[in-house]
Write an enzyme that holds these catalytic residues in place. Structure first.
Site, PDB file in Angstrom:
ATOM      1  N   ASP A 199     -26.572 -12.176  -3.212  1.00 59.31           N
ATOM      2  CA  ASP A 199     -27.196 -13.440  -3.564  1.00 59.31           C
ATOM      3  C   ASP A 199     -26.021 -14.396  -3.672  1.00 59.31           C
ATOM      4  O   ASP A 199     -25.246 -14.310  -4.636  1.00 59.31           O
ATOM      5  CB  ASP A 199     -27.932 -13.347  -4.899  1.00 59.31           C
ATOM      6  N   HIS A 200     -25.866 -15.279  -2.688  1.00 59.11           N
ATOM      7  CA  HIS A 200     -24.615 -16.043  -2.656  1.00 59.11           C
ATOM      8  C   HIS A 200     -24.448 -16.961  -3.868  1.00 59.11           C
ATOM      9  O   HIS A 200     -23.355 -17.395  -4.175  1.00 59.11           O
ATOM     10  CB  HIS A 200     -24.438 -16.796  -1.325  1.00 59.11           C
ATOM     11  N   ASP A 257     -37.771 -18.001  -0.696  1.00 52.89           N
ATOM     12  CA  ASP A 257     -36.458 -18.381  -0.173  1.00 52.89           C
ATOM     13  C   ASP A 257     -35.470 -18.707  -1.298  1.00 52.89           C
ATOM     14  O   ASP A 257     -34.283 -18.419  -1.183  1.00 52.89           O
ATOM     15  CB  ASP A 257     -36.641 -19.597   0.750  1.00 52.89           C
ATOM     16  N   HIS A 262     -32.182 -16.804  -5.957  1.00 49.72           N
ATOM     17  CA  HIS A 262     -31.158 -17.658  -6.568  1.00 49.72           C
ATOM     18  C   HIS A 262     -31.569 -18.185  -7.951  1.00 49.72           C
ATOM     19  O   HIS A 262     -30.822 -18.078  -8.915  1.00 49.72           O
ATOM     20  CB  HIS A 262     -30.855 -18.867  -5.676  1.00 49.72           C
TER      21      HIS A 262
HETATM   22  C1  BG6 Z   1     -30.314 -20.054   1.225  1.00 49.36           C
HETATM   23  C2  BG6 Z   1     -31.679 -20.508   1.662  1.00 49.36           C
HETATM   24  O1  BG6 Z   1     -30.387 -18.794   0.621  1.00 49.36           O
HETATM   25  O2  BG6 Z   1     -29.770 -20.985   0.307  1.00 49.36           O
HETATM   26  C3  BG6 Z   1     -31.624 -21.899   2.266  1.00 49.36           C
HETATM   27  O3  BG6 Z   1     -32.207 -19.602   2.622  1.00 49.36           O
HETATM   28  C4  BG6 Z   1     -30.938 -22.863   1.317  1.00 49.36           C
HETATM   29  O4  BG6 Z   1     -32.929 -22.367   2.572  1.00 49.36           O
HETATM   30  C5  BG6 Z   1     -29.601 -22.292   0.831  1.00 49.36           C
HETATM   31  O5  BG6 Z   1     -30.737 -24.087   1.991  1.00 49.36           O
HETATM   32  C6  BG6 Z   1     -29.007 -23.161  -0.270  1.00 49.36           C
HETATM   33  O6  BG6 Z   1     -27.734 -22.705  -0.570  1.00 49.36           O
HETATM   34  P1  BG6 Z   1     -26.649 -23.690  -1.202  1.00 49.36           P
HETATM   35  O7  BG6 Z   1     -25.470 -22.815  -1.450  1.00 49.36           O
HETATM   36  O8  BG6 Z   1     -26.399 -24.769  -0.191  1.00 49.36           O
HETATM   37  O9  BG6 Z   1     -27.267 -24.227  -2.451  1.00 49.36           O
END
Ligand code: BG6
Length: 513
Positions: A199-200, A257, A262
């Site tokens: 989960d980035h 998503d 997140h």
């Molecule tokens: C991803 C989603 O996991 O996270 C995308 O699939 C989203 O839809 C993105 O745009 C958002 O990541 P960040 O790091 O730009 O907040």
């Protein structure tokens, strides 16, 4: 800052040796490999954090000669790396890159891969830990894992330095049943200690800092509960629309998503109890417990804890943008939500009667990810007299991105001969204190996986707990289709009913209207 060592690195290489490794990226011709994975590996190399014996193998369906793969990765680094490409470092990295093409379900491709890894081990003169990074569309997750199991590739010598590891990108299932099934397939091949579900958001510096802020400072913990907190608001808002990802997104929607993964991780880190120690299992145990303590969501017409909506056309940065239904690849009868808001009640002693409002949407007024802790008013308010004073609620805002930092909103007397007050803000900005150019989330996550530290990855039971909470919502929306799906103009803060959900308890979103 380009060349100096970031505070992130101080003492790191000393303490955290990375065992010799081969990283195999499945889905190597995909967007994520070019935008995030290879730039992250390049930056780890700039910081001297890769082992001397290291090789990267791109694995994909397309047939790409090694040289062409290297050339496209060079372009990717030039375009997406936070640091510019430096000749001598890049030459070292590119020399240790190759590409293998195969169908994902064809065992022969994996046998070829195994031979290639054997040859690498022979040339390095030592065994390599095998890191399998699955960054493909989800329909091939299972065949890849099964083939890794059937071939000699997924060594099960867990607990040793050369244990294989598997890193899996989202989406981890599309509901509880599919997530449970995927967990079963994975656990037939890999021990849980070898599994790294990405989960980035957990790789973001500000998200990692949450535990430090909460548990290394004595001033927050005593007030981090229902005695002092009125409500918690978590917002993950994007200005972007679905762009060219319509095909994927329409089968997903905001709840799957962004919220299931997140946003729920942000809830867990904000609400969890102190872990016994910093050991990955203790932290993940506490995260699971608090997700499991969230009460089932009400889905009735009069009493609902959920709101969903889809963006209509509108203005973003002064430019007219298309409605979701007019985006590329979106079917006209779509009922996919691009915005979801939930009211969570955590059924434990710490959070009794404290609503956690969470929302995430695309095409919103501003890009912001933040956690706002809104505190209660003083029990006796000297300044409530006749509405004469403009008293505001104390709020602590943890700004995840952009402008990473923490802000405390307080009341202050305006200097002058009479008592008048105004809300003021105390700011801490990461960039001011620590400088900019912090490592990207993927650098930290890939490094941690190579070291075998699972703290910033999602455990199988965690993802299941989160799906369990949102599964009934998904089923309800599947059944009611467009019924109850609102519209919001692009460039706004979302639909009216989201504001109404907060108003029911006398609350307001921090950004609204
Ligand atoms: C991803 C989603 O996991 O996270 C995308 O699939 C989203 O839809 C993105 O745009 C958002 O990541 P960040 O790091 O730009 O907040």
């Amino acid at each position: 800052m380009e060349d100096s060592r970031h505070p992130f690195l101080e003492g790191l290489s000393k303490h955290r040796g990375v065992a010799p490794a081969v990283v195999v990226i499945f889905g190597a011709s995909g967007d994520l490999t070019a935008r995030k994975l290879v730039p992250a590996i390049y930056n780890l190399s700039v910081d001297n954090l890769l082992p001397n014996e290291f090789h990267l193998i791109g694995f994909g369906r397309k047939s790409i000669p090694d040289e062409a793969f290297r050339a496209s990765m060079e372009d990717a680094i030039k375009q997406h790396s936070r640091r510019t490409l430096r000749g001598e470092i890049w030459q070292r990295v590119r020399a240790e890159m190759s590409y293998t093409s195969s169908d994902y379900a064809d065992l022969k491709g994996y046998e070829e891969l195994a031979k290639k890894i054997d040859a690498l081990e022979a040339s390095f003169g030592r065994p390599l830990q095998r890191i399998f990074y699955i960054s493909t569309p989800p329909n091939v997750f299972e065949p890849i894992i099964e083939c890794l199991g059937k071939s000699r590739l997924a060594k099960t010598n867990h607990g040793t330095q050369t244990a294989s590891k598997v890193i899996i990108e989202k989406p981890f299932g599309r509901d509880l049943k599919s997530a449970q099934r995927l967990n079963r397939v994975i656990n037939q091949v890999f021990d849980e200690s070898q599994v790294f579900r990405i989960d980035h958001y957990l790789g973001k510096e500000t998200v990692q800092d949450l535990l430090v802020q909460r548990f290394a400072n004595a001033i927050f913990e005593p007030i981090w509960n229902h005695n002092y907190v009125e409500c918690v608001q978590i917002t993950v808002a994007e200005k972007l629309g679905v762009g060219s990802r319509g095909g994927y997104y329409d089968g997903s929607g905001a709840l799957r998503d962004m919220i299931q993964n997140h946003t729920m991780q942000l809830v867990a880190l904000t609400a969890m109890e102190a872990p016994k120690s910093l050991d990955p299992e203790s932290i993940r145990d506490e995260k699971v417990k608090v997700i499991q303590a969230i009460q089932p969501l009400k889905l009735g017409v009069d009493q609902s804890d959920v709101v969903r909506a889809r963006y209509a056309s509108g203005l973003i940065d002064g430019k007219e943008v298309a409605a979701y239904l007019d985006e590329e690849g979106i079917p006209k009868d779509s009922f996919t939500e691009t915005y979801a808001a939930l009211r969570l009640k955590i059924d434990n002693a710490r959070w009794k009667n404290v609503p956690f409002y969470i929302r995430s949407g695309k095409r919103m007024a501003r890009r912001t990810s933040e956690i706002a802790i809104r505190f209660k008013r003083p029990p006796v308010n000297l300044f409530s007299e006749g509405g004469r004073f403009n008293v505001t609620d104390n709020t602590m805002v943890i700004q995840i991105q952009p402008n990473e930092g923490i802000t405390l909103v307080m009341n202050s007397k305006i200097p002058g001969l009479e008592t008048r007050m105004q809300p003021v803000k105390m700011h801490f900005r990461y960039a001011t204190t620590f400088g900019s150019n912090t490592p990207e989330a993927y650098e930290r996550l890939i490094l941690d996986a190579m070291i075998g530290d699972g703290t910033l990855f999602i455990r199988g039971d965690e993802t299941e707990a989160s799906w369990k909470l949102i599964d009934p919502v998904l089923q309800h929306w599947e059944a009611t289709k467009c019924d109850g799906l609102e519209l919001y103009p692009s460039g706004s803060w979302g639909p009216k009913s989201s504001d109404a959900m907060l108003n029911e308890k006398g609350h307001e979103w921090r950004h609204s209207g």
